[in-house]
Write a protein that holds these residues in place. Structure first.
Motif, PDB file in Angstrom:
ATOM      1  N   LEU A   5       0.819  -1.210   0.000  1.00 10.45           N
ATOM      2  CA  LEU A   5       0.000   0.000   0.000  1.00 10.45           C
ATOM      3  C   LEU A   5       0.848   1.254   0.000  1.00 10.45           C
ATOM      4  O   LEU A   5       2.045   1.201   0.272  1.00 10.45           O
ATOM      5  CB  LEU A   5      -0.970   0.013   1.184  1.00 10.45           C
ATOM      6  N   LYS A  43      -3.269   2.087   7.631  1.00 11.86           N
ATOM      7  CA  LYS A  43      -4.031   1.645   6.453  1.00 11.86           C
ATOM      8  C   LYS A  43      -4.146   0.131   6.414  1.00 11.86           C
ATOM      9  O   LYS A  43      -5.184  -0.412   6.026  1.00 11.86           O
ATOM     10  CB  LYS A  43      -3.355   2.139   5.169  1.00 11.86           C
ATOM     11  N   GLN A  96      -8.762   4.993  -2.611  1.00 16.49           N
ATOM     12  CA  GLN A  96      -8.242   3.673  -2.248  1.00 16.49           C
ATOM     13  C   GLN A  96      -7.685   3.030  -3.518  1.00 16.49           C
ATOM     14  O   GLN A  96      -8.416   2.823  -4.482  1.00 16.49           O
ATOM     15  CB  GLN A  96      -9.349   2.790  -1.664  1.00 16.49           C
TER      16      GLN A  96
END
Length: 178
Positions: free
Chosen positions: A31, A42, A124
């Motif tokens: 990520l 996250k 996202q």
């Protein structure tokens, strides 16, 4: 060297071992975040949504920053993302040309902020991938695939060789087409 705001991290974690489950399943995520603390945050956010594991009953086993293998070669990148607008959630696919994946992600965040008024926490990233030239879909990416592409200098201003010869006003117009 460009300092990117977002970095790619690989976070590995699992649920804490219990008497019922001595070897819980290990989960790995790649990520983007501004630092390691936000990457861990996250990680727990997504793991809580996808699996029944929370930060209070879990542990992070490792966190590593991922770097580009060839950061001097221009490549095409595809980014699949999901974002929250004023009306709801939307899925999107975008293509960028950059030397690193971090640079492409940075371009994506900038473009989403300018064109769609989407703040970075509302985005996202679902998936990122290297896209070969023949698989590119967007015309803005395909226009740079020509082997004989040129960027000619059409306006070249002749500058004085020393500061002594610099003047504010000239008697004749400059010749800028060379």
């Amino acid at each position: 060297m460009v300092a990117f705001r977002f970095h790619q991290y690989q976070v590995v974690g699992r649920a804490l071992p219990t008497p019922g489950d001595e070897h819980p399943k290990i989960y790995r995520m790649k990520l983007w975040a501004t630092n390691e603390v936000r990457a861990k945050s996250k990680f727990w956010y997504f793991l809580r949504k996808l699996k029944k594991v929370k930060k209070s009953n879990g542990q992070v086993l490792a966190i590593n920053e991922i770097f580009e293998k060839y950061p001097t070669v221009v490549k095409n990148y595809g980014i699949w993302l999901r974002y929250q607008s004023r009306t709801g959630y939307h899925n999107m696919y975008k293509e960028y040309r950059d030397t690193t994946l971090n640079g492409a992600v940075e371009q994506m965040y900038t473009e989403m902020a300018s064109r769609h008024r989407v703040r970075s926490p509302c985005i996202q990233i679902i998936k990122t991938a290297f896209v070969p030239d023949d698989m590119c879909k967007r015309e803005s990416t395909k226009q740079f695939h020509d082997e004989k592409i040129r960027f000619p200098l059409i306006f070249k201003k002749v500058r004085p060789p020393s500061r002594v010869l610099k003047t504010t006003f000239k008697a004749s117009r400059p010749n800028v087409f060379m």
